[in-house]
Scaffold this active site. Structure first.
Site, PDB file in Angstrom:
ATOM      1  N   CYS A  40       0.849  -1.198   0.000  1.00 52.33           N
ATOM      2  CA  CYS A  40       0.000   0.000   0.000  1.00 52.33           C
ATOM      3  C   CYS A  40       0.883   1.247   0.000  1.00 52.33           C
ATOM      4  O   CYS A  40       1.549   1.533  -0.978  1.00 52.33           O
ATOM      5  CB  CYS A  40      -0.952  -0.045   1.180  1.00 52.33           C
ATOM      6  SG  CYS A  40      -2.346   1.080   1.014  1.00 52.33           S
TER       7      CYS A  40
ATOM      8  N   HIS B 200      -3.438  -5.712   1.192  1.00 52.82           N
ATOM      9  CA  HIS B 200      -2.790  -5.871   2.494  1.00 52.82           C
ATOM     10  C   HIS B 200      -2.779  -7.328   2.940  1.00 52.82           C
ATOM     11  O   HIS B 200      -3.718  -7.774   3.592  1.00 52.82           O
ATOM     12  CB  HIS B 200      -3.568  -5.086   3.553  1.00 52.82           C
ATOM     13  CG  HIS B 200      -3.401  -3.611   3.471  1.00 52.82           C
ATOM     14  ND1 HIS B 200      -2.426  -2.932   4.164  1.00 52.82           N
ATOM     15  CD2 HIS B 200      -4.095  -2.670   2.799  1.00 52.82           C
ATOM     16  CE1 HIS B 200      -2.519  -1.632   3.916  1.00 52.82           C
ATOM     17  NE2 HIS B 200      -3.523  -1.447   3.092  1.00 52.82           N
TER      18      HIS B 200
ATOM     19  N   GLU C 106      -1.177  -8.524   5.382  1.00 51.17           N
ATOM     20  CA  GLU C 106      -1.140  -8.576   6.850  1.00 51.17           C
ATOM     21  C   GLU C 106      -2.540  -8.445   7.452  1.00 51.17           C
ATOM     22  O   GLU C 106      -2.724  -8.664   8.634  1.00 51.17           O
ATOM     23  CB  GLU C 106      -0.182  -7.523   7.399  1.00 51.17           C
ATOM     24  CG  GLU C 106      -0.721  -6.102   7.513  1.00 51.17           C
ATOM     25  CD  GLU C 106      -0.761  -5.329   6.194  1.00 51.17           C
ATOM     26  OE1 GLU C 106      -0.592  -5.954   5.124  1.00 51.17           O
ATOM     27  OE2 GLU C 106      -0.993  -4.096   6.233  1.00 51.17           O
TER      28      GLU C 106
END
Ligand code: ADP
Ligand code: MG
Lengths: 763, 228, 81, 81
Positions: free
Chosen positions: B86, B196, B198
């Site tokens: 990002c 993302h 994560e």
């Protein structure tokens, strides 16, 4: 600097009026001081005695709230309420309004509202973990006059406010996880923007904003002070002409980048132990933070205004004290440990400097250019504000409107077609266009984000989670404030319950018109009564809140809009529940009784363009029993989904339970007229789905609690088929309905509102 | 395995990334402040999402001119693996390690959603645990994720198999050219991606499809990597 | 002294915001509008340096950070007090 | 014909973006930088209208959607082909 008016001139020219004091209040100030106040002092009184800071009109009402409970660690009075979660954990939360700033500059107004409530939460020592928001705007469309400037303005405000909330929250890295948006003509010109923040803390880390320890340094942390938002409240109440246009306070601008650094610096400062207390400079800026900290500490404070970092040239003491520049905190550190404080601030690249010290005399003493600029005894400033008990009388219109029959229309020919028209109204449409702009996942603790009854946020390092919701149906309150107040509490709690949380406590935002009007004060009093009743029955203490009065345009008040934010504890991740169907073939159950209750309903508003009659009744005993039963069923793992019935009644709840390809087949029996049965907004109803194996156990549980529980249908892929008494009223392909509902807001906003509205300023 | 999570003023997915990487046995993640000038000790360098410097001027622009970036560029030249997620992707294009630029989303709004992502190739050091053509769910949350580059660059990316992720099944939330969601540098050791991973580490988050990205990058399952 | 830098998107780069603004303007009846491009205007206050130096320094600032040459062009104007 | 509108934040209004850019520039050694303000530059292509009309029309556009008068000022330049 132009010469300031002398105390004598302030008195004879009555300039105190434009600083926010009435004649009698000014007289009282002179008596309390034994002299005439100078300009800075008058300004300080004006702002500290404003409704916003002193609660002079609402205080007696607010004092009626039940604020105690076994879990309450901190009730109203500090920056935010604190409630115990067990195992040494606690939750900190509060709601705050930013209505008038958002009406002037929607992006910055909303952004600074979010920044303000955030600082309230972390100044308690807590790590902010979630934002919620509740918004009200005028209509976004008008069939008769689609291009009307009013409609354009409403769209601009809506787009700007949503972008502002997103702009600040996304950047600072706290997820925005839930909220609500309403539209009604009464909010044209006076939108409501209420932001709520939730934080998590260990008990031992709890901070109090008390200036203690004589001689301790007072340290200013964060952005420099400019002429932003000075005395906004006062200028807003002046008639606007060319001269006042020039005097108008400049708009406060948020800086989430600086805000994030100040946040991290403050949390690290608390951990260092070098700091005794912190308070944010919110409304009334340096004035409010310094006097409140000093007063709570039982001491006084001396500030040297020349040391205050300034962005603008030649600022007067008055301006420095009343500026509402953003991203600033005031803290009291331990003497001798200043360097530690500065070191941490340097690390986070946040400006910090000492501007004064704690003194034994209980006064606020301000120095400027070597001279005394003001000296005010704190006990004659804070506790001495006159409180007002206003007249409370319902209006004639109010009483006669209640007597009307709520249903004035005939059964529509095609209920399916009606339904399709209703779900694209902004009021009922999916709010996806809004919450897709919010980062709801940052921090990776979001288990249930926007789109279900309540959001669920996990607490790292524990098995616990928090369920949270903010609600308030102002149409109910408009028709009957007491019932409306009760329903707001019940609905917010019901949302939390449906998500698997035990409701713990609430914060409230009271948005009303001009309280000097007897009918408005009556609304306020009655709504508070209703909220109190619900709090007592549901055993929910009030731990904080916010009051915003004078929400009027051209003499017309907004609907009375009390908003209730409830936080609940989810004891185990397995209890986290959403409103969405889980599996085809699951059985759908309706709990509670459906009556012909259409006053202030979405259907009534749609059919008649107005609201009348009585809002749905709420039996608090039944409500409590229902919520307990559902929570028990969730904890016994008997439920696949749970969804409370609210605006739009059963049929809306059915649609909003569908997700992906999972639709419904409903075959329900009811003695009520078709349209009224589907759209009734009777309270204390919840829609459940369950795997067939658990059905009997679930029904038994409800029976044992004497809760009406009807099988109304089954989860069916791809369809939305609703039959009543054996006759199909709605038969639709689910994807088609979903598209209509999900894209409705987007279609309105994207076709009309292209360009600059609500974007990042100057980017 | 030592793993650096770079922190700029305004980064806000740093702790998410730290948690994600640290959840693997034998992996040791550390926060590294942007003033650091040496990254020699690390086997994997992560640039987190968020709003470094408030995204002011252009997303990633101010962060790309900080001391740690010089060290990062040197490490990348030595072949150390780097992932920018990002805002981290934006930093990588701004500093020139990856070609092209990330512009404002074509719809002009910030978008937070969990779209389907296509794993375009499974030969990279970051995707060995996936299968080519696999559709995975990874969250996105950005206002400026609209990838653009010139014709020639695009042809290079395609020909050299450097497009790693694409938005799948007809969707293109931000208007990126060729629906690009993630790309590699020419050596294959630097990955930039808008989604993302994560945020997709466990089913309760809505997806656990992000785990395999870190497993690949950290060589946690070398046998599979070899087999692939 | 002041430097004013106007940063514009390169001709061949799509400008979705400019397009949106153009559509809004046309929707409001400004039919004469044929195209809209949106860029940045950066005003830099300078001190203790000569106009000639200023020009060189500002260009360096543009090239090193203020402008992204992949997508943007710029032009520079210097205003002496 | 082209209208170039430069939109700047009003003097009193905080410009956090400008501040951050200034800090970065100073950090990179541009000590001569005393202040940075960032605004927009909007380029509008016009057709079939006279320069005089253009001026009036562009001002109307500014006031109706291009500029937010609560926080921004603007100035206008017209370039004839
Ligand atoms: N302003 C907002 N911010 C974030 N989420 C929102 C907002 N408005 C609505 N939502 C989300 O959309 C979903 C539906 O909200 P709402 O229409 O109020 O339904 P309900 O009647 O079930 O409460 C909820 O999950 C809510 O949190
Ligand atoms: Mg609800």
């Amino acid at each position: 600097m132009p010469p300031e008016p002398t105390p004598e001139e302030i008195s004879t020219q009555q300039s105190y009026l434009s600083l926010g004091l009435s004649d009698s209040e000014y007289q009282l100030v002179c008596e309390l001081l034994g002299r005439k106040p100078n300009l800075t002092e008058t300004g300080i009184y004006g702002v500290m005695w404003s409704e916003h800071c002193s609660y002079k009109t609402s205080k007696m009402q607010l004092s009626r709230f039940p604020t105690e409970g076994p879990n309450v660690l901190q009730g109203p009075g500090e920056g935010a309420g604190v409630v115990d979660l067990g195992d040494g954990w606690a939750v900190v939360f509060k709601v705050e309004s930013h209505n008038h700033p958002s009406a002037i500059e929607p992006y910055q107004g909303a952004a600074t509202g979010v920044g303000g409530i955030l600082r309230d939460i972390y100044s308690m020592g807590a790590r902010p973990v979630a934002f919620l928001n509740s918004l009200r705007f005028g209509p976004l469309s008008d069939k008769k006059d689609p291009g009307s400037p009013n409609i354009k303005r409403n769209q601009y405000l809506f787009g700007g406010v949503v972008a502002g909330i997103a702009g600040y929250g996304n950047c600072i890295g706290v997820p925005t996880v839930a909220g609500e948006v309403g539209f009604d003509a009464c909010y044209s010109g006076n939108p409501l923007v209420n932001a709520m923040c939730v934080g998590v803390i260990r008990h031992e880390d709890l901070q109090h904003g008390r200036a203690e320890g004589i001689g301790n340094p007072v340290i200013y942390v964060g952005a420099a002070t400019g002429r932003d938002g000075i005395h906004g409240a006062t200028f807003a109440s002046e008639e606007l002409n060319e001269e006042s246009e020039a005097k108008r306070p400049s708009v406060q601008v948020g800086d989430p980048f600086m805000g994030k650094l100040v946040l991290e610096a403050c949390l690290e400062l608390f951990r260092s132990g070098a700091v005794i207390s912190v308070q944010d400079m919110g409304a009334a800026g340096l004035t409010c933070s310094s006097t409140e900290m000093a007063e709570k500490g039982g001491n006084g404070m001396e500030l040297d205004l020349d040391l205050v970092p300034q962005r603008a040239l030649e600022m007067s003491p008055y301006e420095i004290m009343l500026s509402e520049s953003q991203e600033r905190m005031l803290l009291v550190a331990k003497a001798g440990r200043e360097e530690e404080v500065f070191e941490i601030c340097r690390k986070w690249e946040v400006p910090a400097c000492t501007i004064g010290r704690v003194i034994p005399e209980t006064v606020l003493r301000l120095k400027h250019r070597g001279a005394l600029a003001a000296e005010l005894p704190l006990d004659r400033l804070l506790g001495s504000c006159p409180l007002y008990q206003r007249d409370a009388v319902p209006s004639e219109k109010q009483l006669s409107r209640q007597k009307k029959n709520a249903v004035t229309w005939d059964v529509p020919d095609d209920i399916g077609a009606l339904f399709k028209e209703m779900i694209v109204q902004p009021e009922l449409a999916s709010k996806r266009w809004v919450y897709r702009q919010y980062d709801s996942m940052v921090r990776t603790c979001t288990s249930v984000g926007p789109g279900s009854d309540a959001a669920v946020i996990r607490i790292e390092g524990t098995n616990k989670a928090l369920a949270m919701s903010i609600d308030g149906n102002s149409r109910y309150v408009e028709l009957d404030p007491q019932t409306g107040g009760r329903i707001a509490v019940a609905e917010a709690a019901r949302n939390v319950t449906c998500s698997g949380g035990q409701p713990l406590a609430l914060t409230n935002g009271l948005n009303f018109g001009n309280p000097e009007k007897p009918e408005i004060f009556w609304q306020l009093r009655e709504a508070v009564t209703g909220i109190c009743e619900a709090c007592q029955s549901l055993e929910l203490p009030v731990t904080g809140g916010n009051v915003s009065l004078y929400n009027e345009t051209e003499g017309e008040a907004v609907y009375p809009t009390p908003l209730i934010g409830v936080v609940g504890l989810v004891e185990h991740p397995e209890h986290e529940t959403t409103q969405h169907w889980k599996q085809a073939g699951d059985v759908i159950l309706l709990l509670g009784e459906t009556e012909e209750e259409l006053g202030a309903s979405a259907l009534q508003q749609f059919m008649t363009g107005s609201i009348f009659g009585m809002p749905p009744a709420l039996d608090l005993e039944k409500e409590k029993n229902l919520q307990e039963a559902v929570l028990e069923a969730i904890r016994q793992n008997l439920i696949a989904s749970a969804h409370d019935l609210s605006q739009g009644g059963l049929v809306m709840a059915l649609l909003t339970s569908c997700k992906g390809e999972l639709g419904v087949h409903v075959d329900w029996e009811s003695g009520i007229r078709d349209d009224l049965a589907l759209f009734s907004e009777s309270q204390s109803r919840i829609l459940l789905s369950t795997v067939p194996q658990n059905l009997l156990m679930l029904e038994k549980l409800m029976q044992s609690r004497k809760i009406p529980c009807e099988r109304v249908g089954v989860v069916m892929p791809g369809r939305f088929d609703i039959a009543l008494n054996g006759k199909f009223l709605i038969q639709e392909e689910l994807p088609e309905l979903q598209q209509l509902w999900e894209n409705a807001l987007e279609n309105i906003m994207n076709s009309e509102n292209q360009g600059f509205s609500g974007e990042k300023q100057a980017a | 395995m030592r793993c650096a999570v770079i922190v700029f003023p305004g980064s806000n997915c740093d702790s998410d990334l730290y948690k994600a990487v640290n959840s693997f046995e034998g992996v040791d993640a550390e926060y590294v402040w942007y003033t650091t000038e040496n990254l020699d000790a690390f086997d994997l360098i992560l640039l987190p999402g968020g709003f470094a410097y408030g995204d002011y001027l252009r997303a990633g622009a101010l962060a790309a001119r900080t001391p740690v970036l010089k060290a990062l560029i040197r490490a990348a030249e030595r072949g150390v693996r780097v992932i920018g997620i990002c805002n981290g992707f934006q930093v990588l294009t701004e500093c020139g390690l990856l070609p092209g630029a990330l512009q404002r989303n074509s719809g002009l709004h910030f978008i937070c959603d969990t779209p389907l992502i296509e794993v375009v190739q499974d030969q990279s050091s970051f995707t060995s645990r996936y299968q080519q053509g696999e559709l995975i769910r990874l969250p996105i949350a950005h206002g400026e994720g609209n990838y653009i580059c010139d014709e020639l660059t695009l042809r290079h990316l395609q020909a050299e198999n450097r497009i790693v992720f694409r938005y799948a099944s007809g969707s293109n939330p931000n208007g990126s050219v060729d629906k690009i969601a993630g790309i590699l540098n020419s050596k294959g050791n630097v990955l930039g991606m808008m989604p993302h991973p994560e945020r997709a580490m466990a089913d309760w988050m809505g997806s656990s499809d992000g785990r395999r990205l870190f497993e690949s990058a950290l060589n946690l399952f070398p046998e599979t990597a070899d087999a692939a | 002294m002041k430097g004013i830098i106007t940063v514009v998107l390169k001709q061949d780069i799509l400008d979705p915001q400019g397009r949106a603004v153009m559509n809004s303007l046309q929707g409001l009846g400004y039919d004469e509008v044929q195209g809209v491009r949106i860029g940045k205007s950066i005003e830099i206050e300078l001190n203790g340096i000569s106009p000639d130096e200023a020009d060189a320094r500002l260009r360096k600032m543009c090239e090193s950070i203020l402008v992204n040459p992949v997508i943007e062009d710029y032009h520079l104007e210097i205003i002496e007090d």
